[in-house]
Each structure stands twice: as structure tokens, then as C-alpha cells.
Design a protein around this motif. Sequence first.
Motif, short mmCIF file in Angstrom:
data_model
loop_
_atom_site.label_atom_id
_atom_site.label_comp_id
_atom_site.label_asym_id
_atom_site.label_seq_id
_atom_site.Cartn_x
_atom_site.Cartn_y
_atom_site.Cartn_z
N CYS A 1 9.38 -48.35 -53.87
CA CYS A 1 8.94 -49.76 -53.77
C CYS A 1 7.65 -49.99 -54.55
O CYS A 1 6.93 -50.96 -54.29
N THR A 2 7.34 -49.10 -55.49
CA THR A 2 6.17 -49.22 -56.37
C THR A 2 4.89 -49.42 -55.58
O THR A 2 4.21 -50.44 -55.68
N SER A 3 4.60 -48.45 -54.72
CA SER A 3 3.35 -48.35 -53.96
C SER A 3 3.36 -49.10 -52.63
O SER A 3 2.49 -48.86 -51.80
N LEU A 4 4.31 -49.98 -52.41
CA LEU A 4 4.32 -50.76 -51.18
C LEU A 4 5.18 -50.09 -50.11
O LEU A 4 6.18 -49.44 -50.41
N ASN A 5 4.78 -50.26 -48.85
CA ASN A 5 5.61 -49.82 -47.73
C ASN A 5 6.65 -50.91 -47.48
O ASN A 5 6.30 -52.05 -47.16
N PRO A 6 7.94 -50.59 -47.61
CA PRO A 6 8.96 -51.65 -47.49
C PRO A 6 8.95 -52.37 -46.15
O PRO A 6 9.37 -53.53 -46.08
N ILE A 7 8.47 -51.72 -45.10
CA ILE A 7 8.41 -52.40 -43.80
C ILE A 7 7.54 -53.64 -43.88
O ILE A 7 7.85 -54.68 -43.30
N TRP A 8 6.44 -53.56 -44.63
CA TRP A 8 5.45 -54.64 -44.63
C TRP A 8 5.46 -55.44 -45.93
O TRP A 8 4.52 -56.21 -46.18
N SER A 9 6.49 -55.29 -46.76
CA SER A 9 6.49 -56.01 -48.02
C SER A 9 7.74 -56.83 -48.27
O SER A 9 7.75 -57.66 -49.18
N CYS A 10 8.77 -56.61 -47.48
CA CYS A 10 10.03 -57.30 -47.73
C CYS A 10 10.71 -57.60 -46.41
O CYS A 10 10.87 -56.70 -45.56
N SER A 11 11.11 -58.85 -46.21
CA SER A 11 11.75 -59.24 -44.96
C SER A 11 13.06 -58.51 -44.73
O SER A 11 13.36 -58.08 -43.61
N THR A 12 13.82 -58.31 -45.80
CA THR A 12 15.10 -57.61 -45.67
C THR A 12 14.89 -56.16 -45.24
O THR A 12 15.57 -55.66 -44.33
N SER A 13 13.94 -55.48 -45.88
CA SER A 13 13.63 -54.10 -45.51
C SER A 13 13.10 -54.01 -44.10
O SER A 13 13.38 -53.05 -43.37
N ASN A 14 12.31 -55.00 -43.71
CA ASN A 14 11.77 -55.02 -42.36
C ASN A 14 12.88 -55.10 -41.32
O ASN A 14 12.90 -54.35 -40.33
N ILE A 15 13.83 -56.00 -41.55
CA ILE A 15 14.96 -56.15 -40.61
C ILE A 15 15.83 -54.90 -40.60
O ILE A 15 16.29 -54.45 -39.55
N ASN B 1 -2.43 -49.86 -51.32
CA ASN B 1 -1.49 -50.44 -52.27
C ASN B 1 -2.09 -50.45 -53.68
O ASN B 1 -3.24 -50.86 -53.86
N ASP B 2 -1.32 -50.00 -54.65
CA ASP B 2 -1.77 -50.03 -56.04
C ASP B 2 -1.23 -51.32 -56.67
O ASP B 2 -0.15 -51.35 -57.25
N LEU B 3 -2.02 -52.37 -56.58
CA LEU B 3 -1.58 -53.67 -57.08
C LEU B 3 -1.47 -53.69 -58.59
O LEU B 3 -0.58 -54.36 -59.15
N THR B 4 -2.35 -52.97 -59.27
CA THR B 4 -2.32 -52.92 -60.73
C THR B 4 -1.00 -52.32 -61.21
O THR B 4 -0.34 -52.86 -62.12
N MET B 5 -0.61 -51.20 -60.61
CA MET B 5 0.64 -50.55 -61.00
C MET B 5 1.84 -51.45 -60.68
O MET B 5 2.76 -51.56 -61.49
N TRP B 6 1.81 -52.10 -59.53
CA TRP B 6 2.95 -52.94 -59.14
C TRP B 6 3.14 -54.09 -60.12
O TRP B 6 4.24 -54.32 -60.62
N LEU B 7 2.05 -54.83 -60.38
CA LEU B 7 2.16 -55.98 -61.28
C LEU B 7 2.44 -55.54 -62.71
O LEU B 7 3.22 -56.19 -63.42
N GLY B 8 1.81 -54.45 -63.14
CA GLY B 8 2.03 -53.98 -64.50
C GLY B 8 3.47 -53.59 -64.74
O GLY B 8 4.06 -53.95 -65.78
N GLU B 9 4.07 -52.86 -63.80
CA GLU B 9 5.46 -52.45 -63.97
C GLU B 9 6.41 -53.62 -63.78
O GLU B 9 7.45 -53.71 -64.44
N LYS B 10 6.08 -54.52 -62.89
CA LYS B 10 6.94 -55.68 -62.65
C LYS B 10 7.01 -56.58 -63.89
O LYS B 10 8.09 -57.06 -64.27
N LEU B 11 5.85 -56.82 -64.51
CA LEU B 11 5.78 -57.76 -65.62
C LEU B 11 5.91 -57.09 -66.98
O LEU B 11 6.06 -57.78 -68.00
#
Length: 788
Positions: A222-236, A556-566
Motif C-alpha cells: 500500500c506504498t507505506s500506508l496501513n490499509p486498515i487506516w487508509s482505505c474504507s474497503t480494506s478496513n471493512i 507514513n512516507d508521504l513523499t514516496m506515496w505521492l511521487g510513485e502515484k503521480l
Amino acid sequence: MQGDFGLLLCSRQWQQQYCSIPGRWRPPRPAPRERIPTGVTPRPGLRCLYYQSDKQQSSPPTPHSIRKVHPLFSHCVLQFGKMPALHRDLLLEVSLGYISCSLHQSLAPMLWYFSLQILGLTGYEIFAAAYISPLILNITPIWNLVNNKYVLALLRLISLGSIASYQASDPYSRLLLLAFGVSSALLVQAVTWWSGSNQQRLCRTWGFILGYFLLLVLRIWCTSLNPIWSCSTSNILTLSLGTIVTLDRIHSDFQKVPQEKEEMKRTEEKNESDAQRSWIVSGAAFGSLQFLTHWIFGEVSLVSRWAVSGHPNTGPDPNPYGGVILIALALGVMLSFWPSIVNSVAFWLIGVASAIGIFYLRREGAFTAGTVLAIYTMSLWPHLISRLISSGDPGKALSMAMLVYVLEMLGTVWCTAYNFVPGGAITREQTIVVLGVVMHLIGLGLFYGRQSKSFSSETNNVTLFKHLAKYVKLLLWLLVGLGLLGLVHRFKLYQEKLLNQPAKKDISAMIWSYRFGYDNQGWPSLERSAELIEQTGADLITILESDASKPYLGNNDLTMWLGEKLGFYMDFGPSTKDHTWGTMILSRYPIVRSMHHLLPSPQGELAPAISMTVNISGNLMDFVVAHFGNEEDDLDRKLQAQYISNLLKEIPQPLVFLGYITSAPGSRDYIQIRKIGNVKDIDHTDPDRWCEYIMYRGLIRLGYARISHGGLSDTEVQLAKFRIPDDQNHYEDNDEIETDPTNVPEEIHFNPRFGSFMTGHNSEHIHHFHMNTPKYFLQHNKKEKLLI
């Protein structure tokens, strides 16, 4: 074997020993004995045979009598056995370990959200008491109550249900649910780690350790994020799967058999013999170890962010070198099976040296030290858990561990947020002191009193431990393999995105203060932020207050997440150990070189800056980004303005300055930067600015826009468009302001998705142009031609 009953599993080896010759009984071989320790809970559905213990048995059972006891004997041998049940128990406990680790790491960022609203203490910090909830277990009636199987089931369900806090409608409800979940999870941990059979306890503790690895692997995918706390689908999905696992564990709790008298007697004697090992020391050591793991290894990219420096030699990048950290952590677990190494003073000194190295070194040196520290840290987990459990009362030991964990967490907060907390002048930039306390408490826990044995020698059934160790190692390297696969997958996708950048001479630059990736209601905002950035079409983006790699910000590595996303080139700086709130730069074009700066800050918070050169379609262009101190720290702002103006003055190439300078237009610091730095304001006619400014030199300005934050932050987005002149010595800047886009060439228009020109402030929770923008800039003669 002593006791009323012994338990013998119907394995293939047992059948060969007892039933290979029809009509005859063959005595079992002396070793290895296939009897499992008394007190082991048979798994539901496990085909097994109870027989009377040696004390009561007068003659051995015959194969015929065995078949009378269990008619499905042959099916039992083929389909079931001891190891599959052990494997299943371990897998289920790994799932619960992942949920527990996620809960432990989620409460601090939620508390930080409230403090961020007023830049100070709010009183909500009292909810951190959830971490020391095991303290109430020292009250005998409460201990007895929690040990009730129905109450324990309720606590399990509460801790699981707190995952649904992500679905809560407001931050207050979310905080309350999380606090109850963390508290319940720790109470369950206190009961289950200190009770049950050897197999159950080993599965629970190793499940917690491997659950941490599962957390790391999911964060990689999930590129540095914990899926429990970053996506509603993963949380459910996690909540659904967790429900199945929790109900199974509850069923297991209801089916458990009490420990045999002999095992209970051995446990009591062991606790008495270990009384010299204080629960205070063991608890403090385990709490420090848990905090160190969360602090530096809560995500595999963190060591790279401790080691980072400017381009071109930034140090090992998080991807793919985060895989090195993941492997190092796994090697630490493997090393834990050699207690003679782990419990040695020399090995502790290596750990201390690596902790010093990661703090004082840069680039490859710091990364190497962090890799060694990763091996050392994970090698301690089984041993310090063993010491914690053997130190005595679970309420005292675990509450002490979590108290130390909280205090060390607060220590890291005080080191960076010293300008907003009481006593901050003492704790300012003292991260090395916190790191030193952590390492010394770990050492004290290792060497105070009689050294603890390894798990294998403590286990009454060595065979059980060997089989468990085999499964632990297999599952560990399976998780590591999945993590490495995720890094390779991400790396390939990112490299493909970097190769598709168009060549052009018109560029746009954007500045935004981000608040660590959480919106104004405390929700993760990365997906929405990426969408906003993409819609602006900016070529270079600087995002301030973006270092969320600290434990109380979520790791959370926000730089890595946004850089890879964009698909942008990235620069993260300064290092997360440098006590700033961080700055990231995302560039659509390659970064040639960059330098990280710590601006003069004798009174207030430490201010970061980055200067860099970017290759834009063959043209070298410089960008300088700075985040000044607070308004009340006048001396800091004066010195910072002088530093930046001198830096700008020395840059020969065309440049853009993107600054958060907390001063009004026309103020002392504003004039210092403009005049001494020899730069122009993108729009000197705009008086309604306070923090964010865009200035430039050696470029032709084309447009300027201010976009409301829409609830994603407390600060607007500012955006400017420029053209690189063909001849730096002969060009004319645009001096006429135009607000009607029909009078402007279409290729320089801002995205109409943000609406049209707007006077005044936009207070709606949408992203819209406001504050008398967008504005376009034309040369006087060109404007006349367009009007004609």
C-alpha cells in the motif's frame, strides 16, 4: 506422566509404533516421546485419543481397544495431526497480531490531530492512558473478572470492533473507539500471554511478532500506508476477516482445559526463582524495544528517511532498499534462536554503536547502521517477551512496558515540537538522549538478574518448539518474499511513469502546506491530494509540513506515496532526525542536484529549506523552498530571511522561490528577500497574503492562481506559471494583468475545473479559485493585439 490424564496425538509414527503388527502391542521407542505436555488444549476437530496416565494404567492399550475408542482411526491418521493444528493456531494468531500492532500504532496520530488544531496541548492527551490499561489488572477482582471467558470474549470483540472507528463520522468518536480498542487489546494480551498451555503461549507471542511483519508487508503493497487506516474497503475487509479469526479464538478460549497441577507447580517455582528479575526492569526493557521498533522500523522506508541527504547522492532510496531493511529484520528473528549471541554484552554494544551511527551518520553510513540496528532489534523480541512474562504479575509488567512506551513517544514529540509544549527548551533537539535511554533500558533488561533461557529450553516439550520454530521460519520468509515482490512491482511501475514526461518550456510551480496528510477532520487525505495535484497540472510541487515518518504521525512516507502515484521525481528533506516538520519536492523533470538546509532558529522551531537544480527539457532551472518559523519568533524570521536572500543572490540560473515566510507583503522579511535576493514577486499587487509566496528571476511570468484548500488542509494552494526565455540576456517579462481568460492564449489557461475568477475568500469545502484569481500576465503590445 503425572496427572489424571495424558494426551497422545494419533500421528503416523504412533500408528507404526503401536499397530504395525496386528494383534500385538509394541512399546514406544524411548525418544522422541509423542506425548504432548499436559495442559495442551486439543483443537476442535483434532482427532486424538485420551488414555489413562502412567499412574493409573495397569496395561498398555491394544490396537483393537483403540479402534473401539475411535472408529475413524485411519482417517484421523491421514487427515489430522499435531502439526496442522499448530500451523493453524499460528496463522490465526498472526492475524490477531497484525490487528494489535495496527491498534497500538493508530492512537498516537489520532491524539496528534487534536494538538495540531491549536498547536498545543488540548487535554485529549488523557486518552493515552489507554496504553497503560493493564494497570487495573493489579486489582484482584478485576483480574478475576477479566479472566472470565465471557468477559475475555467481550474484550476481544471490543478490540476488533475498534477497527470500525475508521468509519466514524467525527474525530471525537474515532478517538473514543480507538482508545477503547487499544485498552481492550492490551487487556487481552495481558491475559493470554500469561495463561494457557505452552503451545498456546508460544503461538500467541510468535503470532504477535509475525503480525508485525504482516503489517510491514501490507504497508509495502500500500506504498507505506496501513490499509486498515487508509482505505474504507480494506478496513471493512479486515474487520470481516478479523471477525472470523476472533470468533475462532473465542471458541478456543471456551474449549480450553486447565493446566495440569505439575505444570502449574513448575510455573510457580519458576516465577519464584525469577523474582529477582524485577518486573520494572523487564517491563521497561520490553516497552523500549516496542517503541524502538515502532519508531525506526514501523515501516521499511524509515531508515532511508533517517539517512537521506541531497541529490545526486541522496543515500539508499526507500524503494528498492527498503527490502534490505525487511531482510535485516527477518535475519534478526533468525538470530534470536541463538541466545548465546543475543544475550552477550558484545552484541548489545554492537546495537548501541548502530544506534549512534544512524543518528550521526548520513547516506550509506547511516543506512548501514540502521540495517545493523534492524537485525539487533528483532533478535531481542523473543527474549525480552520471555523476560517480561517470567518477571511476574502481568498487570504490573505490561503496564510498566506501555508506560515506558508512552513516555518515550512523548519524548520524541517534545524533541521536535519543543516550541509548543511546556519544558520544550530543555528537550529541544534531544533525540539522541531518547535513543540513549531506549538502548540503556534494553541493556538493563537483558543483563539485570539471572539471564533468561531461550524459548526452546523453557518449553516442556522441546519437540513442540522445534516444530513451531520450523513453521515460524517458513511463514517469516514467506512474508519477506511477499514484501520483496511488492517492492519490485512498485519499482517497475514507478520507473515506467518517469519515462513519459513531455518536453516543454512553459512550467508551473505549486506550494502548499499539508498538515502531514490528514485533512481538517483527521481523515487520511492522500488520494484526494493526489487528485488535486494532478488537476493543477503543476510541474514542480513543494509540500510543507509533510514529514509524517515520525511514530506519532503514523510512520507514513508521504513523499514516496505521492511521487510513485503521480510519477514524479522526489526530494525528501531534511532528514526526519533533524527535528523539522519536513519539506517534500515533487518534480516532473529530473533533479540534477539539491541541498538540504537547516535555517537559523535560535528561539523557535527548526526551519527547513531545500535548494535544487532541475533539468527541464535541457534547460537548467533552480528552485528554492523554505518554511520559516512562527510569527512570534521575530529573531528567527529575521535570520532566516537573511539566509535565504543570500542563497538566492548566489544562484546564477533562472529560479523560482516558493516560501512560507509568515510575513505580510512589504514587511521587513519580504523586502529582504526581494531586494537582497534579487527576485520578483509573482503578483506584487496582491496584499492579502501572509504565509505563502512565489517569487522568481530569469523567467517570464504567465499566470498566478490561489485555490482554496477545500478542507484538505488549513492552507490554500498557490500556483504560478512561467516560460523559460530562449535568451537569458534578451527577453521581456509580462507586465500587464488580465483576468478574462478569453483574452489569453488557451495553452496557458489554468484548469477550469477550479471554476472562474473569484473575488474574496472561498469558504465552501471545495477547491475553487479565490482571492481575486486566477490572473494572467501579458506584454502590453501583445494584449493590444489580442484585444483587436
